[in-house]
Design a protein around this motif. Sequence first.
Motif, short mmCIF file in Angstrom:
data_model
loop_
_atom_site.label_atom_id
_atom_site.label_comp_id
_atom_site.label_asym_id
_atom_site.label_seq_id
_atom_site.Cartn_x
_atom_site.Cartn_y
_atom_site.Cartn_z
N ASP A 101 11.60 -5.42 12.33
CA ASP A 101 11.90 -4.55 13.46
C ASP A 101 11.13 -3.22 13.41
O ASP A 101 10.85 -2.64 14.46
CB ASP A 101 13.40 -4.22 13.47
N TYR A 102 10.86 -2.75 12.21
CA TYR A 102 10.26 -1.42 12.07
C TYR A 102 9.10 -1.48 11.09
O TYR A 102 9.15 -2.19 10.09
CB TYR A 102 11.31 -0.41 11.56
N TRP A 103 8.07 -0.70 11.39
CA TRP A 103 6.85 -0.68 10.59
C TRP A 103 6.41 0.75 10.31
O TRP A 103 6.57 1.64 11.16
CB TRP A 103 5.72 -1.38 11.34
N GLY A 104 5.86 0.93 9.10
CA GLY A 104 5.20 2.18 8.82
C GLY A 104 3.77 2.16 9.32
O GLY A 104 3.28 1.13 9.77
N ARG A 105 3.10 3.30 9.22
CA ARG A 105 1.72 3.39 9.72
C ARG A 105 0.71 2.86 8.72
O ARG A 105 -0.44 2.59 9.09
CB ARG A 105 1.40 4.83 10.08
N GLY A 106 1.10 2.75 7.48
CA GLY A 106 0.21 2.19 6.47
C GLY A 106 -0.45 3.23 5.60
O GLY A 106 -0.58 4.40 5.96
N THR A 107 -0.88 2.77 4.44
CA THR A 107 -1.61 3.61 3.50
C THR A 107 -2.80 2.80 2.97
O THR A 107 -2.67 1.62 2.66
CB THR A 107 -0.70 4.10 2.37
N VAL A 113 -5.30 -1.96 4.09
CA VAL A 113 -4.25 -1.03 4.50
C VAL A 113 -2.92 -1.71 4.23
O VAL A 113 -2.68 -2.84 4.70
CB VAL A 113 -4.37 -0.66 5.99
N TYR A 114 -2.07 -1.04 3.50
CA TYR A 114 -0.77 -1.59 3.13
C TYR A 114 0.32 -0.90 3.96
O TYR A 114 0.38 0.33 4.01
CB TYR A 114 -0.51 -1.37 1.65
#
Length: 127
Positions: free
Chosen positions: A115-121, A93-94
């Motif tokens: 500070d901020y992260w996406g949910r991933g793909t 998962v990236y």
Amino acid sequence: QVQLVESGGGLVQAGGSLRLSCAAPGRTFSSYAMGWFRQAPGKERECVAAIAWSGDITYYADSVQSRFTISRDNAKNTVYMQMNSVKPEDTAVYSCAAASRVPRSVVVVTPRWYDYWGRGTQVTVSS
């Protein structure tokens, strides 16, 4: 709050290519350092690529050096990662991440500085 949205993941054969995108809709992140991380089942999260908010400094993990390329288009509030010659071990998962408290030409590879992260793909490479 910065919302990051990844896209471009999927199933690809070994030796193929993918381009991941990370967008921050409605948000200007030209002054954020950005990074791409991946996590495979049973493994720790690792930084595979990072780019300074100036865009002129990049970092690559040894495992992806010369195969992956990180870039950013601040006008579009988007960061990309071109993945070439992918291998089954790239399956993970990236996620993309943004760091707001770093100088202009600094890359960040440590997760706690983001500070901020996406949910991933999900990226799955078949052999």
